[in-house]
Scaffold this motif. Structure first.
Motif, PDB file in Angstrom:
ATOM      1  N   ILE A 127       0.875  -1.170   0.000  1.00 36.31           N
ATOM      2  CA  ILE A 127       0.000   0.000   0.000  1.00 36.31           C
ATOM      3  C   ILE A 127       0.912   1.219   0.000  1.00 36.31           C
ATOM      4  CG2 ILE A 127      -1.725   1.314   1.290  1.00 36.31           C
ATOM      5  CD1 ILE A 127      -2.748  -1.317   2.438  1.00 36.31           C
ATOM      6  N   ASP A 129       1.866   5.448  -1.019  1.00 38.35           N
ATOM      7  CA  ASP A 129       1.366   6.817  -1.092  1.00 38.35           C
ATOM      8  C   ASP A 129       2.494   7.683  -1.646  1.00 38.35           C
ATOM      9  OD1 ASP A 129       0.291   9.315  -0.755  1.00 38.35           O
ATOM     10  OD2 ASP A 129      -0.375   9.005   1.296  1.00 38.35           O
ATOM     11  N   LEU A 152      -1.331  -1.200  -4.227  1.00 36.89           N
ATOM     12  CA  LEU A 152      -2.378  -0.193  -4.251  1.00 36.89           C
ATOM     13  C   LEU A 152      -1.709   1.169  -4.072  1.00 36.89           C
ATOM     14  CD1 LEU A 152      -3.332  -2.650  -2.023  1.00 36.89           C
ATOM     15  CD2 LEU A 152      -5.533  -1.676  -2.685  1.00 36.89           C
ATOM     16  N   GLU A 154      -2.241   5.391  -3.358  1.00 36.69           N
ATOM     17  CA  GLU A 154      -3.154   6.276  -2.655  1.00 36.69           C
ATOM     18  C   GLU A 154      -3.260   7.673  -3.256  1.00 36.69           C
ATOM     19  OE1 GLU A 154      -5.435   7.650   0.837  1.00 36.69           O
ATOM     20  OE2 GLU A 154      -5.032   5.674   0.022  1.00 36.69           O
ATOM     21  N   VAL A 178      -6.218   3.433  -6.122  1.00 41.02           N
ATOM     22  CA  VAL A 178      -7.239   3.774  -5.135  1.00 41.02           C
ATOM     23  C   VAL A 178      -7.615   5.246  -5.229  1.00 41.02           C
ATOM     24  CG1 VAL A 178      -7.697   3.966  -2.651  1.00 41.02           C
ATOM     25  CG2 VAL A 178      -6.663   1.893  -3.569  1.00 41.02           C
ATOM     26  N   LYS A 184     -12.902   8.116  -2.985  1.00 35.05           N
ATOM     27  CA  LYS A 184     -11.630   8.654  -2.507  1.00 35.05           C
ATOM     28  C   LYS A 184     -11.457  10.088  -2.988  1.00 35.05           C
ATOM     29  CE  LYS A 184      -7.061   9.203  -1.748  1.00 35.05           C
ATOM     30  NZ  LYS A 184      -6.324  10.443  -2.038  1.00 35.05           N
ATOM     31  N   PHE A 360      -9.449   4.658   3.356  1.00 34.66           N
ATOM     32  CA  PHE A 360      -8.758   3.475   3.869  1.00 34.66           C
ATOM     33  C   PHE A 360      -9.633   2.226   3.820  1.00 34.66           C
ATOM     34  CE2 PHE A 360      -5.424   6.034   6.454  1.00 34.66           C
ATOM     35  CZ  PHE A 360      -4.689   6.206   5.293  1.00 34.66           C
ATOM     36  N   GLN A 363      -8.781   0.929   0.580  1.00 31.22           N
ATOM     37  CA  GLN A 363      -7.507   0.210   0.625  1.00 31.22           C
ATOM     38  C   GLN A 363      -7.690  -1.209   1.144  1.00 31.22           C
ATOM     39  OE1 GLN A 363      -4.804   1.192  -0.678  1.00 31.22           O
ATOM     40  NE2 GLN A 363      -4.291   3.319  -0.261  1.00 31.22           N
ATOM     41  N   CYS A 367      -7.324  -4.703  -0.853  1.00 37.52           N
ATOM     42  CA  CYS A 367      -6.403  -5.797  -0.500  1.00 37.52           C
ATOM     43  C   CYS A 367      -7.113  -7.146  -0.591  1.00 37.52           C
ATOM     44  CB  CYS A 367      -5.864  -5.588   0.914  1.00 37.52           C
ATOM     45  SG  CYS A 367      -4.609  -4.297   1.073  1.00 37.52           S
TER      46      CYS A 367
END
Length: 423
Positions: A127, A129, A152, A154, A178, A184, A360, A363, A367
């Motif tokens: 995950i 960012d 993923l 962000e 995402v 989002k 989240f 997220q 997953c």
């Protein structure tokens, strides 16, 4: 290769009790994630899986990590920016068994080392960012990529980087964008970034926004949010853009749109949210009025050419914490906030938990989806499945006590038909 598990490295484990209180407060505004945590505690969908997270270490991120952990995952967390770790939160998450590597204000070398320590665990899911872990897995740390099932991303800046990998035919595993989920970017990016950015500016400067001229560079979802919040506080908002459609949209939304060369002479407060580089440069600093404030709310600290500002200054002072004032040769003072880092996290608390609850949840559900489906997915950037996106919106509405209508069978048939019109 056998995973290497490093001990957590945080600033002070003695801060854990304080961090627990902060995370509990945040959790009260994250009811969807709380529901998932209850389900995961029983079902353990991530049992035996290692999940790496490189996200700003905030209370909301801690709740994300603990939700994945409740589902059976072994979670490895590092920051995605040198200035965006809450040390108390990091200590609390570490005490709860999350492998945390993050210290507020760490230098670049330490930041890089923490990213490597997370990858030493050889994660199955990533995950990200800003795509720093993804970049390492496709560069210096290809050795750690063999166990990665999927990833993923962000944020807008990170997706740009990953799409570049895809375009070059180098992407090693499927990645869900995402950031492009409606639940989002329509909320977290717009309402969250708008509010938290203005919050950071006020915390650092205590300046009056009403009656000032605020220049917003970039009119994506984050820029829309910043512009709306600034206008709501009484500012005259100017927008700069490089995209014709977004510029036209800003005009129709009632903002003045112009080139930065023109806006630089007019603005009192400049906020960059472009995901690009050197949006504010030496020639712009030279044009700005005395006392102009500049800050960045994009992910990376490259949107403002800070080295050029420093080079042009004949004097540098720090009148307030997080505030650097540079006096140029022309005698005008330019004030830089948070060193040009992402201001809403470096100087405030980031986006509100009630919005991060949706981001989240995307997220976490992403997953789950990837563990079931990644083996059959192409190595490219994928959208979050629409049914997950819609499910998150439904859950959020339910927690808000909001009901909506449902289509009747007649309406469904009409909407699906081609031969039923006005005739």
């Amino acid at each position: 290769m056998t995973p290497t598990i490093h001990a957590s490295e945080v600033a002070d484990m003695g801060l854990a009790d304080h961090g627990e209180g902060l995370c509990d407060w945040s959790a009260q505004s994250m009811p969807i994630l709380a529901r998932l945590r209850e389900r995961y505690a029983a079902e353990k969908p991530f049992a035996g899986r290692r999940i790496a997270i490189a996200v700003h270490i905030t209370t909301e991120t801690a709740n994300l990590a603990l939700t994945l952990q409740a589902g059976g995952a072994e979670v490895f967390l590092c920051a995605s920016n040198v200035r965006t770790t809450n040390d108390a939160v990091a200590a609390y998450a570490a005490r709860q068994g999350v492998h945390v590597h993050g210290i507020q204000g760490e230098d670049r070398e330490t930041y890089a080392a923490h990213c490597h320590r997370v990858l030493d665990a050889r994660p199955h899911l990533v995950i990200d960012d800003g795509a720093d872990l993804t970049g390492l897995l496709h560069g210096a740390r290809t050795d750690a990529a063999s166990d990665v099932v999927a990833g993923l991303e962000e944020t807008t800046a990170g997706i740009q980087r990953i799409r570049s990998l895809e375009a070059d035919g180098l992407l090693r595993y499927p990645v869900i964008a995402v950031n492009e989920a409606r639940t989002k970017h329509l909320f977290d990016n717009r309402y969250g970034t708008g509010q938290s950015t203005m919050d950071a500016v006020l915390r650092l400067t205590n300046t009056l926004v009403a009656g000032s001229r605020v220049v917003v560079a970039g009119y994506g979802m984050c820029g829309k949010g910043v512009a709306a919040r600034a206008r709501g506080m009484g500012a005259d908002v100017l927008v700069t853009e490089v995209d014709h459609v977004r510029a036209l949209e800003a005009v129709m939304d009632g903002y003045r749109v112009m080139e930065m060369d023109r806006a630089a002479e007019l603005g009192d407060l400049f906020i960059t949210v472009t995901s690009s580089k050197n949006v504010l440069r030496a020639e712009h600093f030279a044009l700005m009025p005395d006392g102009a404030i500049v800050c960045n709310s994009g992910h990376f600290d490259v949107e403002i050419d800070v080295p050029a500002l420093r080079a042009a200054a004949r004097k540098h002072t720090r009148p307030r914490p997080g505030v650097d004032q540079y006096t140029l040769a022309n005698g005008r003072r330019i004030t830089l906030l948070a060193g040009g880092e992402v201001v809403n996290l470096a100087a405030a608390e980031g986006n509100p938990a009630t919005l991060m609850d949706m981001s989240f949840t995307n997220q976490v559900l992403g997953c789950e989806y990837l563990l079931r489906n990644a083996a059959h997915m192409d190595r490219r950037v994928h959208a979050l499945p629409a049914d997950i996106d819609d499910h998150v919106a439904d859950l959020k509405l339910r927690t808000l006590g909001v009901g909506i209508d449902t289509l009747s069978e007649e309406q469904i048939a009409y909407l699906r038909s081609w031969d039923q019109g006005s005739a």
